[in-house]
Design a protein around this motif. Structure first.
Motif, PDB file in Angstrom:
ATOM      1  N   ARG A   9      56.623  51.023  44.358  1.00  0.00           N
ATOM      2  CA  ARG A   9      55.687  50.510  44.526  1.00  0.00           C
ATOM      3  C   ARG A   9      56.161  48.781  43.985  1.00  0.00           C
ATOM      4  O   ARG A   9      56.319  48.968  42.723  1.00  0.00           O
ATOM      5  CB  ARG A   9      54.879  51.586  43.409  1.00  0.00           C
ATOM      6  CG  ARG A   9      54.423  52.836  43.570  1.00  0.00           C
ATOM      7  CD  ARG A   9      53.599  53.814  42.968  1.00  0.00           C
ATOM      8  NE  ARG A   9      53.735  54.845  43.593  1.00  0.00           N
ATOM      9  CZ  ARG A   9      53.808  56.364  43.052  1.00  0.00           C
ATOM     10  NH1 ARG A   9      52.986  56.347  41.614  1.00  0.00           N
ATOM     11  NH2 ARG A   9      53.517  57.494  43.794  1.00  0.00           N
ATOM     12  N   GLU A  10      54.398  48.159  44.313  1.00  0.00           N
ATOM     13  CA  GLU A  10      54.396  47.272  43.682  1.00  0.00           C
ATOM     14  C   GLU A  10      53.503  47.300  42.019  1.00  0.00           C
ATOM     15  O   GLU A  10      53.004  47.938  42.301  1.00  0.00           O
ATOM     16  CB  GLU A  10      54.007  45.818  44.675  1.00  0.00           C
ATOM     17  CG  GLU A  10      54.594  45.910  45.261  1.00  0.00           C
ATOM     18  CD  GLU A  10      53.658  45.062  46.713  1.00  0.00           C
ATOM     19  OE1 GLU A  10      53.251  44.070  46.270  1.00  0.00           O
ATOM     20  OE2 GLU A  10      54.384  44.574  47.720  1.00  0.00           O
ATOM     21  N   LEU A  12      51.374  45.900  39.405  1.00  0.00           N
ATOM     22  CA  LEU A  12      49.395  45.889  39.821  1.00  0.00           C
ATOM     23  C   LEU A  12      49.083  45.210  38.188  1.00  0.00           C
ATOM     24  O   LEU A  12      49.046  44.155  38.178  1.00  0.00           O
ATOM     25  CB  LEU A  12      48.789  47.322  39.610  1.00  0.00           C
ATOM     26  CG  LEU A  12      47.640  47.399  39.294  1.00  0.00           C
ATOM     27  CD1 LEU A  12      46.705  46.433  40.738  1.00  0.00           C
ATOM     28  CD2 LEU A  12      46.873  48.830  39.685  1.00  0.00           C
ATOM     29  N   ASN A  37      52.229  50.780  38.539  1.00  0.00           N
ATOM     30  CA  ASN A  37      52.594  50.493  39.827  1.00  0.00           C
ATOM     31  C   ASN A  37      51.479  50.584  40.280  1.00  0.00           C
ATOM     32  O   ASN A  37      50.839  52.001  40.699  1.00  0.00           O
ATOM     33  CB  ASN A  37      53.067  50.332  39.679  1.00  0.00           C
ATOM     34  CG  ASN A  37      54.969  50.132  39.346  1.00  0.00           C
ATOM     35  OD1 ASN A  37      55.242  49.519  39.183  1.00  0.00           O
ATOM     36  ND2 ASN A  37      55.605  51.329  38.540  1.00  0.00           N
ATOM     37  N   GLN A  38      50.935  50.110  41.766  1.00  0.00           N
ATOM     38  CA  GLN A  38      50.390  50.312  42.269  1.00  0.00           C
ATOM     39  C   GLN A  38      50.766  52.320  43.169  1.00  0.00           C
ATOM     40  O   GLN A  38      51.916  52.163  43.812  1.00  0.00           O
ATOM     41  CB  GLN A  38      50.080  49.301  43.334  1.00  0.00           C
ATOM     42  CG  GLN A  38      49.880  47.707  43.210  1.00  0.00           C
ATOM     43  CD  GLN A  38      49.760  47.379  44.831  1.00  0.00           C
ATOM     44  OE1 GLN A  38      49.373  47.196  45.723  1.00  0.00           O
ATOM     45  NE2 GLN A  38      50.176  45.813  44.498  1.00  0.00           N
ATOM     46  N   TRP A  72      47.244  40.675  35.416  1.00  0.00           N
ATOM     47  CA  TRP A  72      46.813  41.486  36.878  1.00  0.00           C
ATOM     48  C   TRP A  72      47.704  40.996  38.216  1.00  0.00           C
ATOM     49  O   TRP A  72      48.110  39.721  37.428  1.00  0.00           O
ATOM     50  CB  TRP A  72      45.657  41.811  37.640  1.00  0.00           C
ATOM     51  CG  TRP A  72      44.733  42.178  36.560  1.00  0.00           C
ATOM     52  CD1 TRP A  72      44.437  42.699  35.119  1.00  0.00           C
ATOM     53  CD2 TRP A  72      44.074  44.084  37.018  1.00  0.00           C
ATOM     54  NE1 TRP A  72      43.655  44.091  34.739  1.00  0.00           N
ATOM     55  CE2 TRP A  72      43.585  44.423  35.871  1.00  0.00           C
ATOM     56  CE3 TRP A  72      44.335  44.511  38.352  1.00  0.00           C
ATOM     57  CZ2 TRP A  72      42.574  45.170  35.944  1.00  0.00           C
ATOM     58  CZ3 TRP A  72      43.325  45.292  38.263  1.00  0.00           C
ATOM     59  CH2 TRP A  72      42.879  45.935  37.238  1.00  0.00           C
ATOM     60  N   ASP A  80      37.343  45.229  41.309  1.00  0.00           N
ATOM     61  CA  ASP A  80      39.337  45.632  41.136  1.00  0.00           C
ATOM     62  C   ASP A  80      38.646  47.044  40.020  1.00  0.00           C
ATOM     63  O   ASP A  80      40.194  48.133  40.294  1.00  0.00           O
ATOM     64  CB  ASP A  80      40.332  44.893  40.381  1.00  0.00           C
ATOM     65  CG  ASP A  80      40.218  44.025  41.938  1.00  0.00           C
ATOM     66  OD1 ASP A  80      40.748  44.402  43.398  1.00  0.00           O
ATOM     67  OD2 ASP A  80      41.485  43.272  41.671  1.00  0.00           O
ATOM     68  N   ARG A 157      41.328  48.888  42.847  1.00  0.00           N
ATOM     69  CA  ARG A 157      42.686  49.194  42.850  1.00  0.00           C
ATOM     70  C   ARG A 157      42.568  50.121  41.645  1.00  0.00           C
ATOM     71  O   ARG A 157      43.222  50.913  42.521  1.00  0.00           O
ATOM     72  CB  ARG A 157      43.617  47.827  42.662  1.00  0.00           C
ATOM     73  CG  ARG A 157      43.380  47.081  43.817  1.00  0.00           C
ATOM     74  CD  ARG A 157      44.375  46.265  43.908  1.00  0.00           C
ATOM     75  NE  ARG A 157      43.327  44.456  42.801  1.00  0.00           N
ATOM     76  CZ  ARG A 157      44.421  43.674  42.068  1.00  0.00           C
ATOM     77  NH1 ARG A 157      45.753  43.886  42.487  1.00  0.00           N
ATOM     78  NH2 ARG A 157      43.896  43.109  41.275  1.00  0.00           N
ATOM     79  N   LEU A 158      41.954  49.502  40.519  1.00  0.00           N
ATOM     80  CA  LEU A 158      43.054  50.370  39.480  1.00  0.00           C
ATOM     81  C   LEU A 158      41.768  51.399  39.005  1.00  0.00           C
ATOM     82  O   LEU A 158      40.241  50.541  38.983  1.00  0.00           O
ATOM     83  CB  LEU A 158      42.742  49.910  38.492  1.00  0.00           C
ATOM     84  CG  LEU A 158      43.764  50.024  36.607  1.00  0.00           C
ATOM     85  CD1 LEU A 158      44.586  51.405  37.353  1.00  0.00           C
ATOM     86  CD2 LEU A 158      43.365  49.254  36.224  1.00  0.00           C
ATOM     87  N   CYS A 189      44.029  54.862  45.375  1.00  0.00           N
ATOM     88  CA  CYS A 189      43.961  54.430  44.178  1.00  0.00           C
ATOM     89  C   CYS A 189      45.291  54.075  43.143  1.00  0.00           C
ATOM     90  O   CYS A 189      45.285  55.167  42.799  1.00  0.00           O
ATOM     91  CB  CYS A 189      42.598  54.227  43.933  1.00  0.00           C
ATOM     92  SG  CYS A 189      41.690  55.738  43.035  1.00  0.00           S
ATOM     93  N   THR A 190      45.121  53.239  42.453  1.00  0.00           N
ATOM     94  CA  THR A 190      45.905  53.741  40.679  1.00  0.00           C
ATOM     95  C   THR A 190      44.592  54.464  39.876  1.00  0.00           C
ATOM     96  O   THR A 190      43.383  53.871  39.270  1.00  0.00           O
ATOM     97  CB  THR A 190      47.088  52.287  40.340  1.00  0.00           C
ATOM     98  OG1 THR A 190      47.456  52.329  41.553  1.00  0.00           O
ATOM     99  CG2 THR A 190      47.308  52.678  39.175  1.00  0.00           C
TER     100      THR A 190
END
Length: 259
Positions: A9-10, A12, A37-38, A72, A80, A157-158, A189-190
């Protein structure tokens, strides 16, 4: 939606050398470093007063750190972030659909423009048939579902969740744990989830970050490698028991550190 393996994972966001001191020189957090992480489902586990909720408020921007930085990846965009508090915090005078519309309304978007998104969010939490109901007509678990729908309606995203199921009975809590994982899988999502429950953290998470108090800080992390989706069979598996024992030992150490 397929969630990538933890190691792939990348990043976040990253909290670096975070400190938070309140009036009276009360140190809530000291030198906290945390990478999210994402695609993570990350639980913050620890005794009362260790700064779990403070960490969420800092990430959300509801308060600022005394020292340190929160970065971020790619910057934080509009929509987001979604937040679910311990109490549903619904507007009692507004219908369910209008409560879920609120994040869009605050951005100046009329209901007619986002009706489909609102109804889709209600479908995801199983409340499409209650869109015209008022909060007083709902059970505690249903109110929390509305709160979750409101948090995910913008497809953030989160999502930050601050002990959202703590006040619910055990049966409802288990059901919402299952539903939460299904929702997370559906929108990809995270999640950062605050809890006092070892068992809840193990069932939900792939990462459990354990915190100690006085001052609030991270003392360790437990990785839960069981794949998703997780069923009731996971709750009785040797892998679940082993992860719960590891988290319990770390939590016991955290409580000793705070004593």
């Amino acid at each position: 939606m397929q969630i990538a393996a933890t190691g792939a994972r990348e990043q976040l966001l990253r909290m670096s050398h975070i400190e938070k001191t309140f009036r009276g020189n009360v140190v809530a957090l000291r030198d906290l470093d945390l990478t999210v992480n994402q695609g993570d489902f990350l639980s913050l586990l620890g005794p009362s007063g260790c700064g779990k909720s403070t960490a969420l408020r800092l990430i959300s921007g509801l308060m600022s750190p005394t020292a340190g930085t929160i970065d971020w990846q790619g910057g934080q965009g509009d929509g987001d972030l979604g937040i679910v508090f311990q109490e549903p915090t619904l507007m009692p005078w507004a219908q369910v659909k209008d409560n879920v519309w609120l994040p869009f309304r605050l951005r100046g978007k009329p209901y007619s423009a986002v009706k489909d998104e609102v109804l889709e969010a209600l479908k995801l939490v199983g409340l499409a048939d209650f869109q015209n109901a008022y909060p007083r007509e709902l059970s505690g678990g249903m109110k929390m579902r509305v709160s979750i729908a409101r948090a995910l309606v913008t497809r953030p995203r989160l999502i930050l969740m601050d002990e959202p199921f703590a006040a619910l009975d055990e049966i409802t809590r288990h059901r919402l744990n299952n539903d939460l994982l299904a929702l997370r899988d559906a929108i990809g999502c995270t999640v950062i989830f605050v809890t006092h429950s070892v068992f809840e953290s193990v069932f939900l998470s792939d990462r459990i970050v354990v915190m100690a108090a006085r001052p609030g800080r991270i003392i360790g992390e437990v990785s839960v490698d069981a794949p998703y989706p997780r069923t009731e069979a996971f709750r009785t598996s040797p892998e679940y028991a082993a992860s719960a024992q590891e988290a319990s030992r770390m939590l016991e150490h955290a409580m000793g550190e705070a004593a």
